[in-house]
Design an enzyme around this catalytic site. Structure first.
Site, short mmCIF file in Angstrom:
data_model
loop_
_atom_site.label_atom_id
_atom_site.label_comp_id
_atom_site.label_asym_id
_atom_site.label_seq_id
_atom_site.Cartn_x
_atom_site.Cartn_y
_atom_site.Cartn_z
N ASP A 5 -6.06 -9.44 -31.91
CA ASP A 5 -6.63 -8.35 -31.12
C ASP A 5 -7.73 -8.90 -30.21
OD1 ASP A 5 -5.01 -6.58 -32.42
OD2 ASP A 5 -6.52 -5.95 -33.88
N TYR A 33 -7.38 -12.29 -43.91
CA TYR A 33 -8.37 -11.83 -42.94
C TYR A 33 -9.67 -11.47 -43.66
CZ TYR A 33 -4.41 -10.94 -39.74
OH TYR A 33 -3.29 -11.06 -38.95
N ASP A 47 -10.27 0.63 -33.89
CA ASP A 47 -11.39 -0.30 -33.99
C ASP A 47 -12.49 0.17 -33.04
OD1 ASP A 47 -10.66 -1.14 -31.41
OD2 ASP A 47 -9.54 -2.85 -32.16
N ARG A 138 -6.47 -3.09 -38.77
CA ARG A 138 -7.10 -1.93 -38.14
C ARG A 138 -6.61 -0.64 -38.77
NH1 ARG A 138 -5.22 -1.40 -32.83
NH2 ARG A 138 -3.81 -3.16 -33.06
#
Length: 280
Positions: A5, A33, A47, A138
């Site tokens: 992203d 992550y 986000d 997200r």
């Protein structure tokens, strides 16, 4: 291999040369992550880079967040966000979103293998997750916020691993211009044979190596490799340990004395150096 992203950081794996023909081997690997979620806000992109659609009062404690997150571990159904690189009807979703369009997205089954909380400073909390390829962190943050009834959006995201590759071996983007290609590859490059160790290995002797280079299907010792598992399910190595091809093993039509321990090697991706070995 995949995307990050715009607001994310961390590992982005690039494949070069012959490795581009092996991309699908690694694209489905587990991803690790570290992220921070902010509760009490809902945005257009799930986000904090997106438009704020809603703000809610946050009345949470750590125990409630931990309890709600347990429902997102294991196999879950996830609806991909509109702002994503997924294709629907031949078009990237983020391109449709930029035009103000919203289309139906079917839920997909993804797997969250581990969810570890790293710290709480509510309305924000940090966590580490290990997920299957195609999982949107997200959306995990958004869905967790909805389950808690307060909304949630991702504040930060950093990819640490994309199996079998880790950020500890990565090179910073700025360093790509500072070093020569040789220096960059010596520091961060992963040899093809090493990267393909994620696949079951089948060792070929000299005659079988030559046959494979001619495009034939030599009979080989199967070992522990699976049968008929797909066109990139097995890696074939030569007598010197060098990688020659990707392919699959298929059962013999008329098994001989070796029986189930023998199979036909069916190459689907043959590297140029293997073809050269097959030439007289």
């Amino acid at each position: 291999l995949g995307t990050l992203d715009p607001g994310a950081s961390g590992l982005l794996v690039l494949v070069l040369g012959a490795a581009t023909r092996c991309a699908t081997v690694w694209q489905g690997g587990l991803k690790t992550y570290e992220a921070t979620v902010r509760f009490g806000v809902v945005t257009s992109t799930q986000d904090l880079q997106g438009e704020v659609l809603e703000q809610r009062e946050v009345a949470l404690d750590e125990a409630a967040v931990r309890a709600a997150a347990t429902g997102f571990v294991g196999a879950i159904a996830q609806v991909p966000p509109m702002v994503s690189a997924l294709r629907v009807g031949g078009q990237r979703l983020y391109r449709l979103a930029r035009r103000g369009e919203t289309v139906e997205r079917r839920p997909r089954t993804v797997h969250v293998h581990a969810w570890e909380w790293l710290g709480f400073d509510l309305p924000e909390a940090s966590f580490r997750v290990v997920v299957s390829g195609g999982t949107y962190v997200r959306t995990l943050a958004h869905d967790l916020g909805e389950r808690l009834g307060v909304g949630g959006a991702l504040k930060s995201l950093r990819r640490l691993r994309s199996e079998p590759f880790g950020i500890e071996r990565a090179v910073a983007m700025r360093d790509l211009d500072r070093g020569t290609p040789t220096e960059v590859l010596e520091r961060s490059g992963v040899p093809l044979a090493e990267a393909l160790r994620v696949l079951p290995a089948v060792a070929l002797d000299g005659p079988a190596t030559a046959e494979l280079g001619f495009g034939r299907r030599p009979e080989v010792a199967r070992g522990d490799a699976p049968l008929a598992a797909g066109p990139r399910s097995v890696a074939f190595y030569g007598p010197d340990g060098g990688i020659l091809a990707l392919g699959e093993l298929v059962p013999l039509e008329a098994p001989g004395a070796g029986g189930a321990d023998r199979a036909l090697a069916c190459p689907h991706v043959v590297f140029p150096w293997a073809v050269r070995q097959g030439r007289p």
